[in-house]
Design a protein around this motif. Structure first.
Motif, PDB file in Angstrom:
ATOM      1  N   ARG A 179       0.843  -1.209   0.000  1.00 57.22           N
ATOM      2  CA  ARG A 179       0.000   0.000   0.000  1.00 57.22           C
ATOM      3  C   ARG A 179       0.879   1.261   0.000  1.00 57.22           C
ATOM      4  O   ARG A 179       0.652   2.200  -0.761  1.00 57.22           O
ATOM      5  CB  ARG A 179      -0.933  -0.025   1.211  1.00 57.22           C
ATOM      6  CG  ARG A 179      -1.805   1.209   1.347  1.00 57.22           C
ATOM      7  CD  ARG A 179      -2.774   1.086   2.503  1.00 57.22           C
ATOM      8  NE  ARG A 179      -3.944   0.301   2.121  1.00 57.22           N
ATOM      9  CZ  ARG A 179      -4.289  -0.859   2.675  1.00 57.22           C
ATOM     10  NH1 ARG A 179      -3.527  -1.387   3.632  1.00 57.22           N
ATOM     11  NH2 ARG A 179      -5.378  -1.487   2.283  1.00 57.22           N
ATOM     12  N   LEU A 182       2.678   1.779  -3.423  1.00 60.60           N
ATOM     13  CA  LEU A 182       1.779   2.267  -4.479  1.00 60.60           C
ATOM     14  C   LEU A 182       1.393   3.722  -4.239  1.00 60.60           C
ATOM     15  O   LEU A 182       1.337   4.527  -5.180  1.00 60.60           O
ATOM     16  CB  LEU A 182       0.542   1.374  -4.555  1.00 60.60           C
ATOM     17  CG  LEU A 182       0.784  -0.029  -5.125  1.00 60.60           C
ATOM     18  CD1 LEU A 182      -0.465  -0.898  -4.975  1.00 60.60           C
ATOM     19  CD2 LEU A 182       1.215   0.029  -6.585  1.00 60.60           C
ATOM     20  N   PHE A 187      -0.502   6.310  -6.708  1.00 64.83           N
ATOM     21  CA  PHE A 187      -1.759   5.576  -6.858  1.00 64.83           C
ATOM     22  C   PHE A 187      -2.728   5.957  -5.736  1.00 64.83           C
ATOM     23  O   PHE A 187      -2.314   6.223  -4.596  1.00 64.83           O
ATOM     24  CB  PHE A 187      -1.512   4.063  -6.800  1.00 64.83           C
ATOM     25  CG  PHE A 187      -0.900   3.500  -8.056  1.00 64.83           C
ATOM     26  CD1 PHE A 187      -1.694   2.962  -9.048  1.00 64.83           C
ATOM     27  CD2 PHE A 187       0.479   3.524  -8.243  1.00 64.83           C
ATOM     28  CE1 PHE A 187      -1.136   2.436 -10.208  1.00 64.83           C
ATOM     29  CE2 PHE A 187       1.059   3.004  -9.392  1.00 64.83           C
ATOM     30  CZ  PHE A 187       0.247   2.464 -10.377  1.00 64.83           C
ATOM     31  N   GLU A 189      -6.050   4.659  -3.523  1.00 67.73           N
ATOM     32  CA  GLU A 189      -6.776   3.449  -3.141  1.00 67.73           C
ATOM     33  C   GLU A 189      -8.283   3.700  -3.232  1.00 67.73           C
ATOM     34  O   GLU A 189      -8.779   4.735  -2.769  1.00 67.73           O
ATOM     35  CB  GLU A 189      -6.412   3.013  -1.720  1.00 67.73           C
ATOM     36  CG  GLU A 189      -7.037   1.682  -1.322  1.00 67.73           C
ATOM     37  CD  GLU A 189      -6.486   1.114  -0.031  1.00 67.73           C
ATOM     38  OE1 GLU A 189      -6.778  -0.060   0.277  1.00 67.73           O
ATOM     39  OE2 GLU A 189      -5.760   1.848   0.682  1.00 67.73           O
ATOM     40  N   ARG A 238      -4.208   6.449 -11.829  1.00 69.64           N
ATOM     41  CA  ARG A 238      -3.523   5.391 -11.083  1.00 69.64           C
ATOM     42  C   ARG A 238      -4.412   5.012  -9.896  1.00 69.64           C
ATOM     43  O   ARG A 238      -4.570   5.808  -8.957  1.00 69.64           O
ATOM     44  CB  ARG A 238      -2.154   5.858 -10.587  1.00 69.64           C
ATOM     45  CG  ARG A 238      -1.224   6.290 -11.710  1.00 69.64           C
ATOM     46  CD  ARG A 238       0.156   6.640 -11.211  1.00 69.64           C
ATOM     47  NE  ARG A 238       0.949   7.291 -12.251  1.00 69.64           N
ATOM     48  CZ  ARG A 238       2.262   7.505 -12.175  1.00 69.64           C
ATOM     49  NH1 ARG A 238       2.939   7.132 -11.109  1.00 69.64           N
ATOM     50  NH2 ARG A 238       2.902   8.103 -13.167  1.00 69.64           N
ATOM     51  N   PHE A 240      -5.725   1.640  -7.192  1.00 71.95           N
ATOM     52  CA  PHE A 240      -5.494   0.279  -6.729  1.00 71.95           C
ATOM     53  C   PHE A 240      -6.533  -0.093  -5.680  1.00 71.95           C
ATOM     54  O   PHE A 240      -7.162   0.772  -5.062  1.00 71.95           O
ATOM     55  CB  PHE A 240      -4.076   0.100  -6.172  1.00 71.95           C
ATOM     56  CG  PHE A 240      -3.843   0.656  -4.777  1.00 71.95           C
ATOM     57  CD1 PHE A 240      -3.899  -0.161  -3.652  1.00 71.95           C
ATOM     58  CD2 PHE A 240      -3.545   2.006  -4.602  1.00 71.95           C
ATOM     59  CE1 PHE A 240      -3.660   0.346  -2.385  1.00 71.95           C
ATOM     60  CE2 PHE A 240      -3.305   2.523  -3.337  1.00 71.95           C
ATOM     61  CZ  PHE A 240      -3.364   1.693  -2.214  1.00 71.95           C
ATOM     62  N   GLU A 241      -6.702  -1.396  -5.512  1.00 67.37           N
ATOM     63  CA  GLU A 241      -7.615  -1.917  -4.496  1.00 67.37           C
ATOM     64  C   GLU A 241      -7.015  -3.175  -3.894  1.00 67.37           C
ATOM     65  O   GLU A 241      -6.535  -4.059  -4.609  1.00 67.37           O
ATOM     66  CB  GLU A 241      -8.990  -2.220  -5.089  1.00 67.37           C
ATOM     67  CG  GLU A 241      -9.990  -2.718  -4.044  1.00 67.37           C
ATOM     68  CD  GLU A 241     -11.426  -2.783  -4.560  1.00 67.37           C
ATOM     69  OE1 GLU A 241     -12.331  -2.990  -3.733  1.00 67.37           O
ATOM     70  OE2 GLU A 241     -11.628  -2.639  -5.775  1.00 67.37           O
ATOM     71  N   CYS A 262      -4.277  -7.799  -4.577  1.00 67.66           N
ATOM     72  CA  CYS A 262      -3.978  -6.382  -4.820  1.00 67.66           C
ATOM     73  C   CYS A 262      -4.016  -6.182  -6.327  1.00 67.66           C
ATOM     74  O   CYS A 262      -3.312  -6.879  -7.063  1.00 67.66           O
ATOM     75  CB  CYS A 262      -2.594  -6.020  -4.272  1.00 67.66           C
ATOM     76  SG  CYS A 262      -2.066  -4.337  -4.719  1.00 67.66           S
ATOM     77  N   PHE A 264      -3.940  -3.096  -9.417  1.00 70.24           N
ATOM     78  CA  PHE A 264      -3.805  -1.678  -9.735  1.00 70.24           C
ATOM     79  C   PHE A 264      -3.840  -1.477 -11.238  1.00 70.24           C
ATOM     80  O   PHE A 264      -3.511  -2.376 -12.024  1.00 70.24           O
ATOM     81  CB  PHE A 264      -2.550  -1.060  -9.111  1.00 70.24           C
ATOM     82  CG  PHE A 264      -1.230  -1.522  -9.669  1.00 70.24           C
ATOM     83  CD1 PHE A 264      -0.756  -1.043 -10.890  1.00 70.24           C
ATOM     84  CD2 PHE A 264      -0.423  -2.402  -8.953  1.00 70.24           C
ATOM     85  CE1 PHE A 264       0.469  -1.443 -11.389  1.00 70.24           C
ATOM     86  CE2 PHE A 264       0.806  -2.811  -9.452  1.00 70.24           C
ATOM     87  CZ  PHE A 264       1.257  -2.335 -10.668  1.00 70.24           C
ATOM     88  N   TYR A 265      -4.239  -0.273 -11.643  1.00 69.80           N
ATOM     89  CA  TYR A 265      -4.359   0.088 -13.057  1.00 69.80           C
ATOM     90  C   TYR A 265      -3.694   1.437 -13.258  1.00 69.80           C
ATOM     91  O   TYR A 265      -3.898   2.363 -12.478  1.00 69.80           O
ATOM     92  CB  TYR A 265      -5.834   0.073 -13.488  1.00 69.80           C
ATOM     93  CG  TYR A 265      -6.338  -1.352 -13.452  1.00 69.80           C
ATOM     94  CD1 TYR A 265      -6.273  -2.160 -14.572  1.00 69.80           C
ATOM     95  CD2 TYR A 265      -6.787  -1.914 -12.256  1.00 69.80           C
ATOM     96  CE1 TYR A 265      -6.650  -3.487 -14.510  1.00 69.80           C
ATOM     97  CE2 TYR A 265      -7.157  -3.242 -12.180  1.00 69.80           C
ATOM     98  CZ  TYR A 265      -7.085  -4.036 -13.321  1.00 69.80           C
ATOM     99  OH  TYR A 265      -7.442  -5.353 -13.250  1.00 69.80           O
ATOM    100  N   TRP A 266      -2.910   1.514 -14.357  1.00 73.91           N
ATOM    101  CA  TRP A 266      -2.018   2.645 -14.561  1.00 73.91           C
ATOM    102  C   TRP A 266      -2.198   3.155 -15.992  1.00 73.91           C
ATOM    103  O   TRP A 266      -1.780   2.516 -16.959  1.00 73.91           O
ATOM    104  CB  TRP A 266      -0.587   2.169 -14.335  1.00 73.91           C
ATOM    105  CG  TRP A 266       0.471   3.216 -14.270  1.00 73.91           C
ATOM    106  CD1 TRP A 266       0.383   4.516 -14.659  1.00 73.91           C
ATOM    107  CD2 TRP A 266       1.801   3.025 -13.768  1.00 73.91           C
ATOM    108  NE1 TRP A 266       1.564   5.167 -14.435  1.00 73.91           N
ATOM    109  CE2 TRP A 266       2.455   4.269 -13.886  1.00 73.91           C
ATOM    110  CE3 TRP A 266       2.485   1.944 -13.233  1.00 73.91           C
ATOM    111  CZ2 TRP A 266       3.780   4.440 -13.492  1.00 73.91           C
ATOM    112  CZ3 TRP A 266       3.804   2.119 -12.843  1.00 73.91           C
ATOM    113  CH2 TRP A 266       4.437   3.351 -12.963  1.00 73.91           C
TER     114      TRP A 266
END
Length: 513
Positions: A179, A182, A187, A189, A238, A240-241, A262, A264-266
Motif C-alpha cells: 500500500r 503504491l 496511486f 486506493e 492510477r 489500486f484496491e 492487490c 492496480f491500473y495505470w
C-alpha cells in the motif's frame, strides 16, 4: 463413581469463584505495561523496584509448597510470575492454587526480580482474574500439531504455537508495504462492489447469492478489474484496491475459495514498463519484510535481484516439449499432449484451457527463480491487448517463482469492438458448459466506448506471495480462517471442480437464502 472431565472441573471452579464473590469476567483491566516492555526495561525497573501490572494468559503453573511459578503470555512475549503465600495472603494464595488453571487470563501486580537461576520474574503482590477458561488448552500446551485442528481453530493454534503469529505479522507487513509503495508512486486506493450483477475480470466460477428486496441473484466478485478500469475511463490515472475475491472452485495448497488480492491500473503505461516497475515494487516489499532479496522457501533459495528473465509463452512451451502452439488446432494439440503423456482432464475444453494445462504442467511447476512469462495466446486472456507483431497473442505476463504463479498483468484491451467480440466468444464457451468462461458485461463495453487511454493493469494474490515470503507451502498457513470442508466430507480437488457437470447448461444454479 465417574471421574469428572476437565471441562466439568473448570465449571465447578467458576461457580466457586462466583460463590466467593469474585467476578470471573470483570469489565476492566488495570494493566499498565506489557511483558515485552517489562523484559526490555527489566534492569531499570527492577533496580528502581518499580511496581507494574501485567495482564495475559497463563500457560503453565507450578506449585512448590508456598510458591507458585507460572508463565504469563501476552501479545508481546512471555514472563514468569511468582506468587508467594506470605506476600499475597493465605486466601489469595489458596484461590490461585485451587481455582486458577492454565489458559485463564489474569492480571498481576508486583515488582521485577531475577531468580537464582537467572529467570526474569515478576514477584506478585496482588492478582485478579480477568477471564476464566472453561476449556483446557490444547494437549501439550506448548504445541498443537494436528494441522486440520490448527486451521479449524486458529485461536488455539495462536495460543499453542506463538511462531504462527509471526507469519501473520509478515502478512500485515506485506500489505502495508504494498500500500505504501503504491501510494508513493501516486496511486489512489479505492473500493469497488463485492456484490455484482455480472461477475467479471477473471476466468473463474462465481458464487451466487440472492438479494431479497430486489428479488434478484447477485454474484460475489471474482475480481475488481472491470470496475477499476471504468474508473480509468472516468479520469483516474492510477488506482489500486486491496480486498477479498471469491471463486467457487476447489481447494489445494495454492487455492482457497476466498482470497486477498492487490490490483492496480495505470493509465498511459504499457506491459514492458509494468514489468520493470514490478521488479522494483516487489524488491522493495521483499526487502522491507524479509530484510534481504534472498528468500528461503523450503529447500529452495530464491534470489529476487532484478532483472528477471522475460520468456515468451510460445518459446517456453516449445523449449519444454517441442510443441509450437502458433496456429495449432485443438485436435493436433490434444494428440501431442497425449503423446507426451500429459493427462487431459476435460477434452471438451477450449484451446485456452488446454494451453493452460500444458503451461502449468511443463512451465509453472518447474520454475524456481523469478521469471516473467510473456505474450500469451489470445485464447487465454479475453481482456488483454493483442501483440502488435502477432495478433494471435496478447500482451500479458505472469511472474513465476518457486513453482507458483505470483501475479498476472497485461496491457489492457481498450478497443470496445474487439472487447465485445471476445466477450461474445467467452459467452459461447460458457453456454457450451464452461462455467469459468466470462460473461458479457455491456456496462463495461459502453464505458470503453467513451474512451479509455492506453492502460496497464496488474493483479497479485496476497496469500501466495506471503506464503512464499513466510516460507510455508500452503495458503491455509497464511489465511487466519481458511475455508474447510465439513468434518468427514471428502475435499474436492481443483481438477474435480473444473470437470464437474453443470446443473443447468450455461447457467449456474442459484443458492437463495
Amino acid at each position: 463413581m465417574p471421574v469428572p472431565n476437565e471441562a466439568e472441573v473448570r465449571r465447578e471452579k467458576l461457580r466457586a469463584l462466583e460463590d466467593a464473590g469474585i467476578r470471573p469476567y470483570p469489565t476492566a483491566s488495570h494493566r499498565d505495561t506489557t511483558c515485552g516492555d517489562a523484559l526490555a526495561r527489566f534492569d531499570e525497573w527492577s533496580a528502581a523496584e518499580k511496581c507494574v501490572t501485567l495482564a495475559g494468559r497463563l500457560m503453565t503453573t507450578r506449585v512448590h509448597g508456598g510458591l507458585i511459578f507460572a508463565d504469563l503470555v501476552d501479545a508481546t512475549g512471555k514472563l514468569q510470575i511468582l506468587v508467594k503465600q506470605d506476600i499475597v495472603s493465605d486466601e489469595a494464595f489458596g484461590i490461585f492454587c485451587d481455582r486458577i488453571d492454565p489458559g485463564d487470563i489474569i492480571e498481576a501486580t508486583g515488582t521485577l526480580f531475577e531468580t537464582k537461576r537467572g529467570e526474569k520474574t515478576l514477584q506478585v503482590s496482588s492478582w485478579a482474574i480477568l477471564a476464566k477458561a472453561l476449556l483446557p488448552l490444547p494437549e501439550k500446551w506448548h504445541g498443537l500439531s494436528d494441522q486440520e485442528l490448527r486451521y479449524r481453530h486458529r485461536e488455539l493454534d495462536l495460543i499453542a504455537n506463538p511462531e504462527v503469529r509471526e507469519t501473520f505479522r509478515k502478512r500485515s507487513q506485506v500489505i502495508r508495504s504494498l500500500r505504501r509503495a503504491l501510494e508513493d508512486e501516486g496511486f489512489e486506493e479505492v473500493e469497488t462492489p463485492i456484490l455484482q450483477a455480472i461477475p467479471g475480470g477473471a476466468t473463474a466460477r462465481p458464487f451466487v447469492t440472492h438479494h431479497n428486496a430486489l428479488d434478484m441473484d447477485l454474484y460475489l466478485r471474482i475480481a475488481p478489474e472491470l470496475y477499476l478500469k471504468r474508473l480509468i475511463v472516468g479520469g483516474y490515472e492510477r488506482v489500486f484496491e486491496i480486498g477479498r475475491q471469491f471463486r467457487n472452485e476447489g481447494m489445494d495448497w495454492s487455492h482457497n475459495p476466498e482470497f486477498t488480492s492487490c490490483e492496480f491500473y495505470w493509465a498511459y503505461q504499457d506491459a514492458e514498463g509494468l514489468m520493470t516497475f514490478t521488479e522494483s515494487l516487489l524488491a522493495r516489499v521483499i526487502m522491507e519484510v524479509n530484510g534481504s532479496l534472498i528468500v528461503k522457501n523450503g529447500e529452495q533459495t530464491i534470489d529476487f535481484t532484478a532483472p528477471w528473465p522475460r520468456i515468451p509463452f510460445r518459446d517456453a512451451i516449445k523449449d519444454a516439449c517441442g510443441i509450437d502452439i502458433a496456429g495449432i488446432t485443438k485436435k493436433d494439440l490434444l494428440a501431442k499432449m497425449k503423446k507426451l503423456g500429459i493427462e487431459v482432464e476435460d477434452e471438451g475444453a477450449g484451446l485456452g484451457k488446454l494451453f493452460d494445462e500444458l503451461y502449468k504442467d511443463l512451465i509453472q511447476s518447474k520454475q524456481t527463480s523469478p521469471a516473467f512469462i510473456t505474450d500469451y495466446p489470445i485464447e487465454m486472456e479475453p481482456l488483454a491487448k493483442r501483440c502488435e507483431g502477432d495478433t494471435c497473442f496478447v500482451q500479458r505476463f505472469q511472474l513465476l517463482a518457486a513453482g507458483r504463479e505470483l501475479l498476472k498483468a497485461y496491457a489492457e484491451l481498450n478497443d470496445p469492438v474487439d472487447q465485445l467480440q471476445r466477450f461474445t466468444a467467452q459467452e459461447k464457451l460458457r453456454k457450451e458448459g464452461d462455467v469459468e468462461a466470462q460473461h458479457i458485461d455491456m456496462a463495461f463495453v459502453e464505458a470503453l466506448e467513451h474512451g479509455m487511454p492506453p492502460t496497464a493493469g496488474w493483479g497479485m494474490g496476497i496469500d501466495r506471495f506471503v506464503a512464499l515470503i513466510a516460507d510455508v507451502r500452503s495458503v491455509k498457513d497464511v489465511i487466519l480462517f481458511p475455508t474447510m470442508r465439513p468434518t468427514g466430507q471428502v475435499e474436492k480437488t481443483m481438477e474435480e471442480i473444473r470437470v464437474a457437470p453443470v446443473k443447468a447448461k450455461g447457467k449456474i444454479a442459484s443458492t437463495k437464502r
